[in-house]
Scaffold this active site. Structure first.
Site, PDB file in Angstrom:
ATOM      1  N   ALA A  82      25.447   9.007 -30.838  1.00  0.00           N
ATOM      2  CA  ALA A  82      24.528  10.144 -30.789  1.00  0.00           C
ATOM      3  C   ALA A  82      24.263  10.590 -29.352  1.00  0.00           C
ATOM      4  CB  ALA A  82      23.211   9.777 -31.471  1.00  0.00           C
ATOM      5  N   THR A  83      24.269   9.665 -28.413  1.00  0.00           N
ATOM      6  CA  THR A  83      24.021  10.054 -27.020  1.00  0.00           C
ATOM      7  C   THR A  83      25.078  11.038 -26.535  1.00  0.00           C
ATOM      8  OG1 THR A  83      22.840   8.029 -26.452  1.00  0.00           O
ATOM      9  CG2 THR A  83      23.894   9.201 -24.650  1.00  0.00           C
ATOM     10  N   SER A 119      24.707   9.137 -35.591  1.00  0.00           N
ATOM     11  CA  SER A 119      25.159   7.842 -35.101  1.00  0.00           C
ATOM     12  C   SER A 119      25.422   6.924 -36.288  1.00  0.00           C
ATOM     13  CB  SER A 119      24.082   7.229 -34.198  1.00  0.00           C
ATOM     14  OG  SER A 119      24.438   5.919 -33.839  1.00  0.00           O
ATOM     15  N   ALA A 120      26.473   6.118 -36.188  1.00  0.00           N
ATOM     16  CA  ALA A 120      26.829   5.239 -37.310  1.00  0.00           C
ATOM     17  C   ALA A 120      26.023   3.944 -37.322  1.00  0.00           C
ATOM     18  CB  ALA A 120      28.319   4.912 -37.262  1.00  0.00           C
ATOM     19  N   HIS A 121      25.694   3.435 -36.138  1.00  0.00           N
ATOM     20  CA  HIS A 121      25.112   2.085 -36.126  1.00  0.00           C
ATOM     21  C   HIS A 121      23.640   2.049 -36.518  1.00  0.00           C
ATOM     22  CE1 HIS A 121      22.778   1.743 -32.258  1.00  0.00           C
ATOM     23  NE2 HIS A 121      23.393   2.886 -32.057  1.00  0.00           N
ATOM     24  N   ASN A 135      12.409   7.837 -32.658  1.00  0.00           N
ATOM     25  CA  ASN A 135      12.935   6.477 -32.687  1.00  0.00           C
ATOM     26  C   ASN A 135      11.876   5.413 -32.421  1.00  0.00           C
ATOM     27  OD1 ASN A 135      13.232   7.929 -30.104  1.00  0.00           O
ATOM     28  ND2 ASN A 135      13.835   5.929 -29.314  1.00  0.00           N
ATOM     29  N   THR A 153      41.889   9.525 -27.457  1.00  0.00           N
ATOM     30  CA  THR A 153      42.423   8.978 -28.697  1.00  0.00           C
ATOM     31  C   THR A 153      41.292   8.562 -29.635  1.00  0.00           C
ATOM     32  OG1 THR A 153      44.356   8.166 -27.521  1.00  0.00           O
ATOM     33  CG2 THR A 153      43.909   7.189 -29.673  1.00  0.00           C
ATOM     34  N   CYS A 188      16.789   1.580 -25.937  1.00  0.00           N
ATOM     35  CA  CYS A 188      17.565   2.287 -24.913  1.00  0.00           C
ATOM     36  C   CYS A 188      16.836   2.332 -23.587  1.00  0.00           C
ATOM     37  CB  CYS A 188      17.877   3.702 -25.391  1.00  0.00           C
ATOM     38  SG  CYS A 188      18.685   3.718 -26.997  1.00  0.00           S
TER      39      CYS A 188
END
Lengths: 132, 380
Positions: free
Chosen positions: B71-72, B197-199, B149, B236, B320
């Site tokens: 996300a950052t 974000s996935a995590h 958050n 990639t 963070c």
């Protein structure tokens, strides 16, 4: 090597709820935070018989106060020669945690001097010092 | 995360779902999806399947989604890439945004952009009307996070989006904390740029996405070096990460009852903590996401409180920014003093959190608070 976490778990020299303030008590504060250390000493035969603390603040502040009381009660050394760097080295404090060591030493030495000044007969004397 | 510890820091990161990990492991052998040979085409097919899954979950089509490292990066690409072709003008955002939004906007401010920094109410919410009020003719960006958050405060994104519909400003939303907990529809909510974000939803760290409104062509890439992701994010692609993100999103759909169950657990947690003297809740239950509870333990030192909770994985604020000595700027923006902000804990639940864990956490926190209270000198 002693860690803050290990000492924090016990804090053996904390003054219990039922333990009265003893012959000489002094507080130290710091402008760097709202932390405060209060150390109470009881004397016997001209020497420190017991040292107890109460404190509000960071783990470093609580542990430094605890270490200073242990030193005063069991070290057999002159508390007036104790330096903040001794506390910092013993607890592996970071530079930013030095105010904690300074407060502990200031409170201990102020309590000791208070006893010297007013004599062993005067009870529950208190004074506050500020650590820079 | 040891077996004995209780993990209540899901806002920092979530444990990877075993189903996700298994699918990622199977995808580790995939080739470079940019390669023209059959192995590359297979990898590209898996990447595009994942793209459709993640984009579809937020009401978008595949071509609207760009993979990023998280996300950052998506926030930076949205803000810096979205405004790169424009002369300095005006931005509206909130003081309580994540650093991934605040810092690129501050960078723009140093370059001459004017910024209106919105202050939320005591509940952490910025009213939609307050977001719209400072918008001017030359406002080029409005950036408001979906879920905070630290406090879990939910912003009314749809209301803001509706009112910005006829304004040329880009509407950017950081949805890192909401993806797992709240419905998101980029079109219905009027969002131009959405960071994911996935995590934060039991997927792998290191993968995220920027979802763009259909037809948006204003972005400039922040990096150069290849034509991947339509030139907007060269480099990639990591098929196993992307497959993991999509698997995590599919698991959200399977675990659709999690938000209601976790919200009930969160209230159970608060019921226990509220019995501690001096505790104050930061945020209102009806306006916070299901998984976050932020509480101030007035009169205690937050660092010492955390130190006294070795079996509890919680935090004082954003992971963070936890390396710094500064107290939470989010809580201070809500009106908490520096001392109160330092005396605060963020407890964030996950879909695997149990009642027994909550009960144990309440007991540990109550004991630690009582110990610190007993250690305090009497009032001078």
């Amino acid at each position: 090597m002693e860690t803050l976490r290990a000492r924090f778990e016990t804090l053996r020299w904390a003054r219990g709820a039922d333990e009265p303030i003893t012959e000489a008590t002094a507080r130290a504060t710091t402008p760097a935070s709202d932390d405060v250390v209060e150390i109470s000493l009881r004397f016997c035969d001209g020497g420190i018989e017991s040292a107890r603390f109460r404190a509000h603040g960071s783990p470093a502040t609580l542990c430094a106060a605890d270490w200073a009381c242990e030193y005063a009660e069991t070290g057999g050394a002159d508390v007036l020669t104790l330096c903040a760097t001794d506390v910092a080295e013993a607890l592996h404090l970071a530079r930013i945690q030095m105010p904690a060591a300074l407060m502990a030493v200031d409170a201990l030495q102020a309590a000791y001097r208070r006893w010297q000044d007013v004599g062993a007969q005067e009870h529950q004397s208190q004074q506050t010092v500020s650590t820079v | 995360m040891s077996d004995q510890s209780i993990y209540l820091d899901h806002a920092a990161t979530t444990p990877i779902d075993p189903v996700v990990a298994e699918q990622m492991a199977q995808a580790l052998h995939l080739a470079n999806p940019a390669s023209a040979h059959s192995a590359g085409r297979l990898a590209a097919e898996r990447v595009e399947q994942a793209r459709a899954t993640v984009a579809g979950h937020v009401g978008a089509a595949s071509e609207q989604l760009i993979w990023t490292s998280g996300a950052t990066e998506a926030d930076n690409l949205a803000i810096l890439g979205g405004l790169a072709q424009q002369a300095p003008a005006h931005i509206v955002t909130a003081r309580t945004e994540h650093k991934a939004v605040l810092d690129p906007i501050r960078q723009l401010e140093r370059g001459g952009w004017r910024v209106t920094w919105l202050k939320p109410g005591a509940d952490g919410v910025v009213a939609a009307a307050d977001v719209l009020a400072p918008v001017q003719a030359d406002t080029r960006l409005v950036s408001v996070m979906h879920v905070n958050n630290e406090t879990g405060a939910v912003q009314d994104i749809a209301a803001i989006g509706r009112q910005l519909a006829d304004h040329p400003a880009l509407f950017h939303v950081d949805a890192a904390q909401s993806l797992a907990w709240l419905p998101i529809d980029i079109n219905a909510m009027g969002i131009d740029l959405l960071a994911l974000s996935a995590h934060k939803c039991h997927g792998p760290p290191g993968i995220g996405a920027l979802v763009m409104r259909r037809g948006l062509v204003r972005l400039r890439p922040l990096m150069h070096g290849g034509g991947q992701e339509r030139g907007l994010r060269p480099g990639t692609l990591a098929p196993h990460q992307i497959v993991g993100f999509a698997a995590a999103v599919r698991r959200l759909q399977v675990c659709a009852d999690a938000p209601d169950r976790v919200r009930a657990l969160r209230e159970h947690l608060w019921a226990g903590l509220s019995r501690i003297s001096g505790v104050i809740r930061n945020g209102q239950p009806q306006s916070t996401a299901p998984h976050i509870l932020n509480a101030t333990f007035a009169g205690l030192n937050g660092e010492s409180l955390l130190f006294g909770l070795p079996g509890l994985m919680v935090s004082q604020g954003s992971a963070c920014t936890s390396g710094g000595q500064e107290s939470s700027y989010v809580l201070r923006a809500l009106g908490r003093s520096d001392a109160e902000a330092r005396a605060s804990l963020r407890l964030s639940l996950g879909r695997t959190t149990t009642v027994a864990e909550i009960d144990a956490a309440v007991a540990q926190i109550s004991n630690a608070a009582a110990r610190l209270t007993a250690l305090q000198p009497e009032a001078a």
